[in-house]
Design a protein around this motif. Structure first.
Motif, PDB file in Angstrom:
ATOM      1  N   THR A   1       0.831  -1.220   0.000  1.00 16.16           N
ATOM      2  CA  THR A   1       0.000   0.000   0.000  1.00 16.16           C
ATOM      3  C   THR A   1       0.857   1.258   0.000  1.00 16.16           C
ATOM      4  OG1 THR A   1      -1.747  -1.164   1.207  1.00 16.16           O
ATOM      5  CG2 THR A   1      -1.790   1.266   1.247  1.00 16.16           C
ATOM      6  N   THR A   2       1.894   1.248   0.878  1.00 14.11           N
ATOM      7  CA  THR A   2       2.786   2.433   0.967  1.00 14.11           C
ATOM      8  C   THR A   2       3.470   2.696  -0.364  1.00 14.11           C
ATOM      9  OG1 THR A   2       3.173   2.016   3.314  1.00 14.11           O
ATOM     10  CG2 THR A   2       4.770   3.411   2.154  1.00 14.11           C
ATOM     11  N   VAL A   3       3.998   1.630  -0.987  1.00  8.04           N
ATOM     12  CA  VAL A   3       4.684   1.798  -2.275  1.00  8.04           C
ATOM     13  C   VAL A   3       3.704   2.318  -3.328  1.00  8.04           C
ATOM     14  CG1 VAL A   3       5.826   0.563  -4.153  1.00  8.04           C
ATOM     15  CG2 VAL A   3       6.493   0.124  -1.781  1.00  8.04           C
ATOM     16  N   GLY A   4       2.476   1.808  -3.314  1.00  9.35           N
ATOM     17  CA  GLY A   4       1.476   2.292  -4.267  1.00  9.35           C
ATOM     18  C   GLY A   4       1.182   3.772  -4.069  1.00  9.35           C
ATOM     19  N   GLU A   5       1.041   4.161  -2.811  1.00  9.46           N
ATOM     20  CA  GLU A   5       0.778   5.571  -2.524  1.00  9.46           C
ATOM     21  C   GLU A   5       1.951   6.451  -2.970  1.00  9.46           C
ATOM     22  OE1 GLU A   5       0.075   5.498   1.624  1.00  9.46           O
ATOM     23  OE2 GLU A   5      -2.060   4.927   1.458  1.00  9.46           O
ATOM     24  N   ARG A   6       3.175   5.916  -2.702  1.00 11.44           N
ATOM     25  CA  ARG A   6       4.348   6.694  -3.111  1.00 11.44           C
ATOM     26  C   ARG A   6       4.444   6.772  -4.634  1.00 11.44           C
ATOM     27  NH1 ARG A   6       9.893   5.799  -0.100  1.00 11.44           N
ATOM     28  NH2 ARG A   6      10.212   7.664  -1.355  1.00 11.44           N
ATOM     29  N   ARG A   7       4.039   5.670  -5.295  1.00  9.88           N
ATOM     30  CA  ARG A   7       4.057   5.698  -6.762  1.00  9.88           C
ATOM     31  C   ARG A   7       3.115   6.783  -7.283  1.00  9.88           C
ATOM     32  NH1 ARG A   7       2.340   0.993  -7.529  1.00  9.88           N
ATOM     33  NH2 ARG A   7       4.302  -0.126  -7.957  1.00  9.88           N
ATOM     34  N   GLU A   8       1.895   6.836  -6.697  1.00  7.49           N
ATOM     35  CA  GLU A   8       0.933   7.844  -7.130  1.00  7.49           C
ATOM     36  C   GLU A   8       1.411   9.256  -6.799  1.00  7.49           C
ATOM     37  OE1 GLU A   8      -1.692   7.310  -9.029  1.00  7.49           O
ATOM     38  OE2 GLU A   8      -0.983   5.218  -9.077  1.00  7.49           O
ATOM     39  N   GLN A   9       2.025   9.382  -5.609  1.00  6.99           N
ATOM     40  CA  GLN A   9       2.540  10.702  -5.217  1.00  6.99           C
ATOM     41  C   GLN A   9       3.632  11.151  -6.168  1.00  6.99           C
ATOM     42  OE1 GLN A   9       1.377  12.777  -2.768  1.00  6.99           O
ATOM     43  NE2 GLN A   9       2.762  14.238  -3.741  1.00  6.99           N
ATOM     44  N   ARG A  10       4.506  10.186  -6.544  1.00  3.19           N
ATOM     45  CA  ARG A  10       5.578  10.537  -7.465  1.00  3.19           C
ATOM     46  C   ARG A  10       5.028  10.884  -8.842  1.00  3.19           C
ATOM     47  NH1 ARG A  10      10.447   6.162  -6.104  1.00  3.19           N
ATOM     48  NH2 ARG A  10      11.068   7.119  -4.110  1.00  3.19           N
ATOM     49  N   LYS A  11       3.985  10.174  -9.242  1.00  3.39           N
ATOM     50  CA  LYS A  11       3.373  10.516 -10.514  1.00  3.39           C
ATOM     51  C   LYS A  11       2.784  11.930 -10.462  1.00  3.39           C
ATOM     52  CE  LYS A  11       0.685   7.601 -12.588  1.00  3.39           C
ATOM     53  NZ  LYS A  11      -0.374   6.592 -12.825  1.00  3.39           N
TER      54      LYS A  11
ATOM     55  N   LYS B   1       5.629  14.364 -10.412  1.00  4.30           N
ATOM     56  CA  LYS B   1       6.223  14.458 -11.741  1.00  4.30           C
ATOM     57  C   LYS B   1       5.337  15.278 -12.666  1.00  4.30           C
ATOM     58  CE  LYS B   1       8.125  11.648 -15.473  1.00  4.30           C
ATOM     59  NZ  LYS B   1       8.382  10.274 -15.974  1.00  4.30           N
ATOM     60  N   ALA B   2       4.013  15.054 -12.555  1.00  5.60           N
ATOM     61  CA  ALA B   2       3.081  15.829 -13.380  1.00  5.60           C
ATOM     62  C   ALA B   2       3.143  17.313 -13.018  1.00  5.60           C
ATOM     63  CB  ALA B   2       1.663  15.296 -13.199  1.00  5.60           C
ATOM     64  N   LYS B   3       3.224  17.607 -11.707  1.00  6.07           N
ATOM     65  CA  LYS B   3       3.322  18.996 -11.266  1.00  6.07           C
ATOM     66  C   LYS B   3       4.623  19.618 -11.750  1.00  6.07           C
ATOM     67  CE  LYS B   3       3.411  21.841  -7.085  1.00  6.07           C
ATOM     68  NZ  LYS B   3       3.383  21.838  -5.606  1.00  6.07           N
ATOM     69  N   GLN B   4       5.718  18.855 -11.587  1.00  6.34           N
ATOM     70  CA  GLN B   4       7.022  19.356 -12.031  1.00  6.34           C
ATOM     71  C   GLN B   4       7.018  19.599 -13.543  1.00  6.34           C
ATOM     72  OE1 GLN B   4      10.478  16.654 -12.244  1.00  6.34           O
ATOM     73  NE2 GLN B   4      11.486  18.086 -10.833  1.00  6.34           N
ATOM     74  N   SER B   5       6.369  18.679 -14.280  1.00  9.09           N
ATOM     75  CA  SER B   5       6.296  18.831 -15.728  1.00  9.09           C
ATOM     76  C   SER B   5       5.500  20.077 -16.097  1.00  9.09           C
ATOM     77  CB  SER B   5       5.663  17.584 -16.346  1.00  9.09           C
ATOM     78  OG  SER B   5       5.552  17.708 -17.746  1.00  9.09           O
ATOM     79  N   GLU B   6       4.392  20.322 -15.387  1.00 11.06           N
ATOM     80  CA  GLU B   6       3.584  21.508 -15.659  1.00 11.06           C
ATOM     81  C   GLU B   6       4.350  22.784 -15.334  1.00 11.06           C
ATOM     82  OE1 GLU B   6       0.468  23.990 -16.730  1.00 11.06           O
ATOM     83  OE2 GLU B   6       0.938  21.899 -17.208  1.00 11.06           O
ATOM     84  N   GLU B   7       5.067  22.767 -14.207  1.00  7.54           N
ATOM     85  CA  GLU B   7       5.866  23.931 -13.836  1.00  7.54           C
ATOM     86  C   GLU B   7       6.971  24.167 -14.867  1.00  7.54           C
ATOM     87  OE1 GLU B   7       7.212  22.997  -9.942  1.00  7.54           O
ATOM     88  OE2 GLU B   7       5.349  23.633  -8.946  1.00  7.54           O
ATOM     89  N   SER B   8       7.595  23.060 -15.312  1.00  7.86           N
ATOM     90  CA  SER B   8       8.635  23.177 -16.328  1.00  7.86           C
ATOM     91  C   SER B   8       8.062  23.721 -17.629  1.00  7.86           C
ATOM     92  CB  SER B   8       9.297  21.820 -16.565  1.00  7.86           C
ATOM     93  OG  SER B   8      10.292  21.911 -17.562  1.00  7.86           O
ATOM     94  N   ARG B   9       6.857  23.249 -17.990  1.00 12.09           N
ATOM     95  CA  ARG B   9       6.220  23.726 -19.226  1.00 12.09           C
ATOM     96  C   ARG B   9       5.946  25.229 -19.134  1.00 12.09           C
ATOM     97  NH1 ARG B   9       1.524  25.196 -20.855  1.00 12.09           N
ATOM     98  NH2 ARG B   9       0.539  24.688 -18.853  1.00 12.09           N
ATOM     99  N   ARG B  10       5.394  25.667 -17.999  1.00 13.85           N
ATOM    100  CA  ARG B  10       5.115  27.099 -17.842  1.00 13.85           C
ATOM    101  C   ARG B  10       6.404  27.912 -17.867  1.00 13.85           C
ATOM    102  NH1 ARG B  10       1.160  25.362 -13.964  1.00 13.85           N
ATOM    103  NH2 ARG B  10       2.617  25.813 -12.267  1.00 13.85           N
ATOM    104  N   ALA B  11       7.446  27.372 -17.200  1.00 14.81           N
ATOM    105  CA  ALA B  11       8.724  28.082 -17.170  1.00 14.81           C
ATOM    106  C   ALA B  11       9.307  28.202 -18.578  1.00 14.81           C
ATOM    107  CB  ALA B  11       9.706  27.359 -16.246  1.00 14.81           C
ATOM    108  N   LYS B  12       9.222  27.123 -19.357  1.00 15.81           N
ATOM    109  CA  LYS B  12       9.768  27.160 -20.713  1.00 15.81           C
ATOM    110  C   LYS B  12       8.941  28.061 -21.629  1.00 15.81           C
ATOM    111  CE  LYS B  12      12.434  22.891 -20.736  1.00 15.81           C
ATOM    112  NZ  LYS B  12      12.728  21.610 -21.407  1.00 15.81           N
TER     113      LYS B  12
END
Length: 409
Positions: free
Chosen positions: A101-111, A114-125
């Protein structure tokens, strides 16, 4: 037979472990006592406890990937499910479930991260692209160029997006930089051409300045040098490495002329100051003729002074009015004395003055008689009119008499 809460060993040496689903065979033991068999399989259980604990800590405190964590969980679960250990295997299984369960939650959190980081990177670029496109139209070549280079460094530090989006943004970013570079290159090429034309114009100005440097036609040449200086300033600047040399040559040509002129003017100024001293002495000599008592002697002395005055030459411009004013005052005094002498010695003028005086005297006498007669006859109005006319004629007579006296009459 030997047993403990989690397992037992039967008389054949078979080791059993107790689970929620009942007993399972953990293994067999033939080499020693039942107690040693249980101790061995309990140690295997403790080993599983340690491994699960280590995995829990890695999942909690490190960036262990979900893939690696899941593989480790599967490996440990296989060992737990195999039951080759004596202990609370159900508790270990629950801990592994919790880890899943913990690994699954961490997987979703990382996703999500990553999506947030990608969006921030897109806006920055996108912001970098927008600024680059704005800078592409700038004519602040140095600052805009430095800023574009800084934007490239910032871009390199940002995470990559999906290939399509990243490539599209990079294409726009590169186009903006290329457009700016092309405009800057064209600008400086035009500037270089302009500065080369300026260099050629200044070479011509230098050639004329060098040709004029030996002229002794001081005033027109100095005026032409002023024109050349105005043309020089209007020409703009040549290339940096050529400008200083061009200016040095231009100034050197002017210096030759102005130093020569300065030397001549210094010599002339010294001569004119000496001339001023000599003319001031002549003014003093002329002023001694005043007041005029002998007109002929004064005129002769003034003529001698004038001849010496003309022979002396020029004086400094700022002293000219003062020194010439002194001699002119004496010249006016002599001229006035000559005019007075002429009036006194001119027989025709004396005769005219005497005739005018006689005519006025006759007119005054006649008006006086007429006025007396009118008053005696009682004609007061006519008498007063004649008396007014008589006063005017008397005034003219007085002036005529005064003029006649100047002729000694």
């Amino acid at each position: 037979m030997s047993s403990d809460p989690w397992g037992r060993v039967d008389e054949t040496g078979t080791v059993y472990v107790r689970t929620a689903d009942g007993e399972k065979v953990a293994g067999s033991w033939q080499a020693g006592s039942p107690e040693e068999a249980l101790a061995y399989f309990e140690r295997k259980y403790e080993g599983l406890v340690v491994e699960i604990g280590l995995l829990e800590r890695r999942v909690r405190t490190t960036d262990l990937s979900a893939k690696d964590a899941t593989a480790a969980i599967v490996h440990l679960r296989e060992q737990v499910d195999a039951g080759a250990a004596v202990g609370d295997l159900d508790a270990l299984s629950r801990r592994l479930d919790t880890l899943v369960t913990t690994v699954g939650e961490r997987r979703e959190q990382r996703k999500a991260d990553k999506a947030k980081q990608s969006e921030e990177s897109r806006r920055a670029k996108e912001a970098l692209v927008a600024e680059a496109e704005e800078l592409a139209a700038s004519e602040q070549w140095r600052s805009a160029g430095e800023r574009l280079r800084a934007l490239v460094d910032t871009w390199k530090g940002l995470p990559r997006l999906d290939r399509r989006t990243d490539d599209e943004l990079w294409h726009r970013f590169s186009q903006a930089r290329s457009a700016f570079s092309k405009r800057r290159k064209a600008h400086f090429a035009s500037l270089d051409a302009q500065r080369e034309e300026t260099r050629r114009r200044k070479e011509k100005l230098i050639a004329e300045a060098e040709k004029l440097s030996t002229s002794t036609d001081w005033a027109p040449t100095a005026a032409r040098y002023r024109d050349l200086m105005r043309d020089w300033k209007a020409a703009g600047r040549a290339q940096r490495d050529a400008e200083e040399d061009l200016w040095a040559r231009f100034r050197a040509a002017q210096d030759v002329f102005f130093q020569a002129r300065g030397a001549v003017f210094d010599e002339r100024d010294a001569e004119q100051r000496e001339n001023l001293t000599r003319k001031e002495e002549l003014v003093t000599e002329a002023q001694k003729l005043l007041p005029i008592t002998d007109v002929k002697a004064a005129r002769a002395a003034l003529r001698s002074i004038g001849e010496r005055w003309e022979a002396i030459g020029h004086v400094p411009r700022d002293a000219r009015a003062s020194v010439e004013g002194g001699i002119q005052a004496v010249e006016r005094a002599v001229a006035e004395a000559e005019e007075g002498e002429w009036r006194r010695t001119n027989p025709e003028a004396r005769a005219r003055a005497a005739g005018l005086t006689g005519q006025l005297q006759e007119a005054v006498d006649k008006l006086r008689r007429q006025a007396d007669q009118a008053r005696a006859a009682g004609n007061t109005a006519k008498a007063e009119k004649l008396e007014r006319e008589l006063a005017g004629r008397q005034e003219l007579l007085d002036q005529a008499v005064k003029g006649l006296r100047e002729f000694g009459g």
